[in-house]
Scaffold this motif. Structure first.
Motif, PDB file in Angstrom:
ATOM      1  N   ARG A 132       0.851  -1.197   0.000  1.00 14.39           N
ATOM      2  CA  ARG A 132       0.000   0.000   0.000  1.00 14.39           C
ATOM      3  C   ARG A 132       0.884   1.243   0.000  1.00 14.39           C
ATOM      4  NH1 ARG A 132      -5.281  -0.049   1.583  1.00 14.39           N
ATOM      5  NH2 ARG A 132      -5.011   1.774   2.935  1.00 14.39           N
ATOM      6  N   ILE A 133       0.779   2.027  -1.082  1.00  8.93           N
ATOM      7  CA  ILE A 133       1.595   3.227  -1.252  1.00  8.93           C
ATOM      8  C   ILE A 133       0.673   4.446  -1.229  1.00  8.93           C
ATOM      9  CG2 ILE A 133       3.316   4.392  -2.664  1.00  8.93           C
ATOM     10  CD1 ILE A 133       4.183   1.627  -1.719  1.00  8.93           C
ATOM     11  N   PRO A 134       0.788   5.330  -0.205  1.00  7.32           N
ATOM     12  CA  PRO A 134      -0.061   6.523  -0.162  1.00  7.32           C
ATOM     13  C   PRO A 134       0.358   7.522  -1.260  1.00  7.32           C
ATOM     14  CG  PRO A 134       1.553   6.567   1.611  1.00  7.32           C
ATOM     15  CD  PRO A 134       1.712   5.240   0.920  1.00  7.32           C
ATOM     16  N   PRO A 135      -0.518   8.521  -1.522  1.00  7.49           N
ATOM     17  CA  PRO A 135      -1.752   8.869  -0.803  1.00  7.49           C
ATOM     18  C   PRO A 135      -2.923   7.982  -1.218  1.00  7.49           C
ATOM     19  CG  PRO A 135      -1.439  10.379  -2.626  1.00  7.49           C
ATOM     20  CD  PRO A 135      -0.219   9.497  -2.605  1.00  7.49           C
ATOM     21  N   PHE A 136      -3.943   7.953  -0.332  1.00 13.26           N
ATOM     22  CA  PHE A 136      -5.119   7.141  -0.578  1.00 13.26           C
ATOM     23  C   PHE A 136      -6.345   8.018  -0.831  1.00 13.26           C
ATOM     24  CE2 PHE A 136      -2.681   4.385   2.545  1.00 13.26           C
ATOM     25  CZ  PHE A 136      -2.059   3.661   1.540  1.00 13.26           C
ATOM     26  N   ALA A 137      -7.366   7.392  -1.390  1.00 13.94           N
ATOM     27  CA  ALA A 137      -8.636   8.069  -1.649  1.00 13.94           C
ATOM     28  C   ALA A 137      -9.745   7.033  -1.558  1.00 13.94           C
ATOM     29  CB  ALA A 137      -8.635   8.734  -3.024  1.00 13.94           C
ATOM     30  N   ILE A 138     -10.985   7.495  -1.622  1.00 12.02           N
ATOM     31  CA  ILE A 138     -12.109   6.556  -1.665  1.00 12.02           C
ATOM     32  C   ILE A 138     -12.116   5.858  -3.015  1.00 12.02           C
ATOM     33  CG2 ILE A 138     -14.622   6.404  -1.796  1.00 12.02           C
ATOM     34  CD1 ILE A 138     -14.782   8.505   0.365  1.00 12.02           C
ATOM     35  N   SER A 139     -12.217   4.556  -2.961  1.00 10.61           N
ATOM     36  CA  SER A 139     -12.254   3.740  -4.174  1.00 10.61           C
ATOM     37  C   SER A 139     -13.655   3.185  -4.366  1.00 10.61           C
ATOM     38  CB  SER A 139     -11.251   2.588  -4.059  1.00 10.61           C
ATOM     39  OG  SER A 139     -11.455   1.630  -5.084  1.00 10.61           O
ATOM     40  N   GLU A 149       3.880   4.206 -11.815  1.00 11.59           N
ATOM     41  CA  GLU A 149       4.261   2.986 -11.099  1.00 11.59           C
ATOM     42  C   GLU A 149       3.068   2.384 -10.368  1.00 11.59           C
ATOM     43  OE1 GLU A 149       7.034   1.670  -7.339  1.00 11.59           O
ATOM     44  OE2 GLU A 149       7.920   2.994  -8.855  1.00 11.59           O
ATOM     45  N   GLU A 150       2.271   3.225  -9.710  1.00  8.82           N
ATOM     46  CA  GLU A 150       1.127   2.703  -8.970  1.00  8.82           C
ATOM     47  C   GLU A 150       0.052   2.181  -9.921  1.00  8.82           C
ATOM     48  OE1 GLU A 150      -0.678   1.560  -5.446  1.00  8.82           O
ATOM     49  OE2 GLU A 150       1.366   2.173  -5.940  1.00  8.82           O
ATOM     50  N   TYR A 151      -0.124   2.862 -11.051  1.00 12.27           N
ATOM     51  CA  TYR A 151      -1.069   2.398 -12.074  1.00 12.27           C
ATOM     52  C   TYR A 151      -0.680   0.993 -12.534  1.00 12.27           C
ATOM     53  CZ  TYR A 151      -3.157   2.030 -16.756  1.00 12.27           C
ATOM     54  OH  TYR A 151      -3.829   1.600 -17.872  1.00 12.27           O
ATOM     55  N   CYS A 152       0.610   0.767 -12.761  1.00 10.55           N
ATOM     56  CA  CYS A 152       1.068  -0.553 -13.202  1.00 10.55           C
ATOM     57  C   CYS A 152       0.838  -1.601 -12.114  1.00 10.55           C
ATOM     58  CB  CYS A 152       2.545  -0.494 -13.565  1.00 10.55           C
ATOM     59  SG  CYS A 152       2.921   0.533 -15.008  1.00 10.55           S
ATOM     60  N   ARG A 153       1.180  -1.272 -10.862  1.00  9.06           N
ATOM     61  CA  ARG A 153       1.012  -2.226  -9.766  1.00  9.06           C
ATOM     62  C   ARG A 153      -0.460  -2.585  -9.576  1.00  9.06           C
ATOM     63  NH1 ARG A 153       4.795  -0.978  -6.298  1.00  9.06           N
ATOM     64  NH2 ARG A 153       3.915   1.083  -6.009  1.00  9.06           N
ATOM     65  N   GLN A 154      -1.346  -1.616  -9.712  1.00  6.26           N
ATOM     66  CA  GLN A 154      -2.771  -1.855  -9.472  1.00  6.26           C
ATOM     67  C   GLN A 154      -3.443  -2.648 -10.592  1.00  6.26           C
ATOM     68  OE1 GLN A 154      -4.358  -1.298  -6.703  1.00  6.26           O
ATOM     69  NE2 GLN A 154      -2.606  -0.306  -5.719  1.00  6.26           N
ATOM     70  N   ALA A 155      -2.720  -2.935 -11.678  1.00  9.53           N
ATOM     71  CA  ALA A 155      -3.304  -3.738 -12.759  1.00  9.53           C
ATOM     72  C   ALA A 155      -3.679  -5.136 -12.280  1.00  9.53           C
ATOM     73  CB  ALA A 155      -2.330  -3.823 -13.933  1.00  9.53           C
ATOM     74  N   ASN A 200     -14.029   1.464  -0.596  1.00  6.42           N
ATOM     75  CA  ASN A 200     -13.021   1.334   0.459  1.00  6.42           C
ATOM     76  C   ASN A 200     -11.978   2.431   0.295  1.00  6.42           C
ATOM     77  OD1 ASN A 200     -11.467   0.412  -1.673  1.00  6.42           O
ATOM     78  ND2 ASN A 200     -10.656  -1.330  -0.566  1.00  6.42           N
ATOM     79  N   TRP A 201     -10.883   2.344   1.039  1.00  2.00           N
ATOM     80  CA  TRP A 201      -9.863   3.384   1.116  1.00  2.00           C
ATOM     81  C   TRP A 201      -8.548   2.794   0.620  1.00  2.00           C
ATOM     82  CZ3 TRP A 201      -9.924   8.420   1.520  1.00  2.00           C
ATOM     83  CH2 TRP A 201      -8.829   9.139   2.006  1.00  2.00           C
ATOM     84  N   CYS A 202      -8.076   3.248  -0.534  1.00  9.54           N
ATOM     85  CA  CYS A 202      -6.861   2.678  -1.111  1.00  9.54           C
ATOM     86  C   CYS A 202      -6.291   3.660  -2.125  1.00  9.54           C
ATOM     87  CB  CYS A 202      -7.152   1.326  -1.752  1.00  9.54           C
ATOM     88  SG  CYS A 202      -8.266   1.416  -3.160  1.00  9.54           S
ATOM     89  N   SER A 203      -5.349   3.203  -2.911  1.00 11.55           N
ATOM     90  CA  SER A 203      -4.735   4.060  -3.920  1.00 11.55           C
ATOM     91  C   SER A 203      -5.779   4.544  -4.923  1.00 11.55           C
ATOM     92  CB  SER A 203      -3.645   3.289  -4.672  1.00 11.55           C
ATOM     93  OG  SER A 203      -3.227   4.009  -5.813  1.00 11.55           O
TER      94      SER A 203
END
Length: 715
Positions: free
Chosen positions: A244-251, A330-336, A279-282
């Motif tokens: 989990r890499i911040p910042p987070f937002a409502i998903s 980077e986060e976009y790739c990880r969240q795939a 929920n609360w995540c990237s």
């Protein structure tokens, strides 16, 4: 959101404005009733009911309802009406109820889908108006039923675009910009980092994923590259969630085209519906998920960077917290990865999640949806090398203790089978025994095959392919026929099992006779009484629904007046569950035990150069090396039994030569006329280092896949 109307709050309403007792509350600060009428269900959808819910006097004349949407979790209706005295001012709202289907409703309760959506609108509806349609009220009663009354986006010309067809650039950009407007007001809000409700652990974890994956693979076989990715997830999904890499937002949790309404009268706005998985995540999770499944693969590859830049520009423009392009990419790739493993609500809806395929019934529409979207999302993760951005988990090959128990079958898979298999052989190869009990609960029967093999002796077989289904029991499988009785009992999970068979068996002078459907001679008073004690590490390959356990076996085998003993004999047992289609593919299984303490298990499809799908282990003193490739080299003899088998195993250059000591065939017929032969062989073996051993081999040979074909030879 609609403006709140000041009314007293009932004492049984929680801080979130939701029902906790016998009355009713309306979320969002809107009117609450006096608790005298029931929550909304579709048969309550009348002018009087809506009048009470909205605190408005609805004219019964001109009141009409129409089912809308294709949602699986809820029943949704468009309601047309006008107030008394305002006959020339027609209005519409959308009313959502919990599903009328009991199984679906139970899932909604189990995963808090209804509660979470109502709470979401209560807590965040007024804050996130840029990306939501208005909610006039939300209620959940003590039984878990919920009712929501929402703004009718369709009245503003709202429309959705086809999930399977994929979005064009214009709609994809609009959806992502609308997502940014939703996320910006709360992006990086530290007060929500510790919010118990938003950060509640999801129901989908690696364990649930692994329970559902085999059913998904059976129903929707993926491309080999995608299958490898799913196996990687079966070992690393929890590690991915923990990254989990911040910042987070409502998903939103399921931000895809089916849940996005584009507003025709406002071409710069789209709204997201169905918030039961929030929920609360990237913030990049929803963006990556949307592009991974909402665009055709070739379009996504062309447009994704530019679309992501437009999304990020909008997010940074509206939020106090800024994200750099490098961080976002980077986060976009990880969240795939998320596209293949939705969190809490994944199992609840007919979306593209693996658990949805394992829990929800199979339909033609569902097949097309799963195959298309899973293919898109798997390729998305592979294209972006998402796996490289997750620290790999420590691999454990051991099954869970609970997996020793009987499993619950999916009701729609006729060939679903759960089997317990056992074998043993004396170190000198003079005596061996095997048994397999296979439950077919969707056919209300079981199969049992057992054999006693001796060097230079006729094999003695117990065979009943239509035995009574044993009563369900987590630890014991037991049944009796007019010829013999069987009991397989777990004394200590993953440690000790007993096998007892008693009655009349059949001896075959010609070991290949059963392949031709020929009869043998009865042998009365045949008794097997053995104890299987785990000797080395149990092995369960990734997400496969089977495991193998090398054992030490003790006990007796009685044939009439003759009693034989097995003392500290090497053996194997396995437990498997899933669809078992004998008439689909050829394969070879081996369980071998060597004088130097090495145990080897292999399984692979085909023979010779066509061998594929190899798996297994080489194990000594608890140190296990997983096998990645196996070549089965052998030829069929004229009687339909196999000759010598050479196994070539990777990694390494291990070669094993197996020579039959005794064998017996089995013919398997299905009601449609397909035919498979299943010879089982007790063998000696020698490794390329010269060390000798013994074991068992199992060959499946499909004689007739097509029921209309004529069979003229056995090999």
């Amino acid at each position: 959101m609609a403006a709140a109307i000041a009314t007293p709050k009932p004492s049984n309403v929680s801080p979130d404005g939701l029902l906790t007792g016998g009355g009713q509350a309306v979320a969002n600060g809107n009117p609450q009733s006096n608790g005298s009428f029931s929550h909304g269900r579709n048969h309550y959808l009348t002018p009087l009911w809506l009048s009470l819910f909205l605190n408005r006097k609805i004219n019964p004349h001109g009141f009409s309802t129409q089912p809308v949407g294709t949602g699986q979790m809820s029943s949704t209706y468009r309601v047309s009406f006008h107030e008394v005295g305002k006959e020339n001012t027609p209005e519409t709202v959308v009313v959502k109820f919990a599903s009328n289907d009991k199984e679906t409703f139970d899932l909604g309760i189990r995963f808090q889908h209804y509660l979470r959506e109502a709470v979401f609108y209560r807590r965040f509806g007024d804050l996130l108006t840029a990306g939501l349609n208005r909610c006039f009220g939300a209620v959940v009663d003590k039984d878990g039923y919920f009712t929501m009354v929402l703004e009718d986006a369709g009245a503003s010309g709202g429309y959705t675009t086809g999930q399977l067809e994929g979005a064009d650039y214009e709609h994809a950009a609009l959806a992502l910009k609308s997502l940014a407007r939703l996320q910006a007001p709360v992006l990086g809000d530290s007060k929500l980092d510790d919010d118990g409700w938003l950060n509640e652990a999801g129901a989908l974890d690696q364990e649930l994923f692994n329970r559902c994956l085999p059913i998904f693979l059976e129903r929707h076989p993926p491309a080999e590259e995608h299958r490898k990715l799913l196996y990687w997830m079966s070992e690393n999904l929890d590690a991915w969630y923990a990254t989990r890499i911040p910042p987070f937002a409502i998903s939103h949790g399921d931000f895809r085209l089916d849940n996005i309404i584009f507003l025709e009268k406002d071409h710069k706005r789209a709204v997201a519906v169905d918030w039961g998985g929030s929920n609360w995540c990237s913030p990049l999770r929803d963006a990556s998920y949307f592009l991974g499944n909402g665009l055709k693969i070739e379009d996504r590859r062309k447009w994704e960077k530019q679309l992501l830049r437009e999304y990020l520009d909008e997010l940074n423009r509206l939020s106090k917290v800024k994200i750099t392009w490098e961080q976002a990419w980077e986060e976009y790739c990880r969240q795939a990865i998320y596209g293949l493993a939705q969190h809490t609500e994944g199992p609840l809806r007919r979306s593209n999640s693996i658990p949805a395929a394992g829990i929800l019934p199979d339909t033609e529409r569902g097949k097309v949806m799963f195959r298309t979207l899973v293919s898109r999302q798997a390729q998305h993760a592979i294209d972006l090398s998402a796996m490289d951005l997750v620290k790999p988990a420590q691999i454990s090959y051991s099954p869970n203790i609970a997996e020793e128990a009987e499993h619950i079958p999916p009701a729609d898979l006729t060939l679903w089978n759960e089997s317990w298999y056992f074998d043993a052989v004396t170190p000198d190869g003079s005596l061996g025994m095997y048994a397999r009990l296979g439950r077919l609960p969707n056919q209300n029967r079981c199969n049992f095959v057992g054999g006693i093999f001796r060097r230079h002796e006729a094999p003695i077989m117990y065979i009943d392919m239509d035995a009574p289904l044993p009563p369900s029991d987590p630890l014991i499988q037991r049944f009796s026929t007019d010829r013999f009785s069987v009991e397989c009992r777990c004394l200590d999970p993953l440690s000790t099992f007993t096998v007892k068979v008693r009655g009349t068996a059949t001896a075959f002078t010609d070991s290949s006779a059963p392949l031709r459907g020929e009869d043998g001679r009865d042998v009365a008073g045949v008794v097997v009484d053995l104890v299987f004690q785990t000797r080395q590490q149990p092995y369960k390959k990734r997400a496969q629904t089977r495991y193998e356990i090398p054992c030490t076996v003790d006990g007796t085998v009685q044939i009439g007046d003759e009693q034989l003993e097995l003392r500290a004999a090497p053996g194997e047992r396995n437990h498997s569950w899933g669809v078992r289609n004998w008439w689909e593919k050829d394969w070879v299984w081996s369980g071998l035990h060597f004088e130097d303490g090495v145990d080897i298990f292999t399984i692979a499809l085909g023979k010779g150069a066509a061998s594929s799908g190899g798996a297994g282990f080489v194990q000594k003193e608890g140190k296990l090396t997983e096998i990645s490739h196996v070549v089965n080299d052998f030829e069929w003899e004229v009687d339909g039994l196999p000759g010598k088998l050479q196994l070539r195993i990777a990694p390494g250059d291990l070669v094993i030569l197996c020579e039959p000591i005794a064998a017996a065939g089995l013919r398997l017929l299905d009601p449609e006329g397909r035919e498979a032969h299943l010879p089982r062989v007790m063998c000696s073996a020698v490794k390329s280092d010269g060390v000798r051993g013994v074991g068992w081999l199992d060959f499946n040979y499909v004689v007739r896949r097509d029921p209309t074909a004529k069979h003229t030879a056995t090999a």
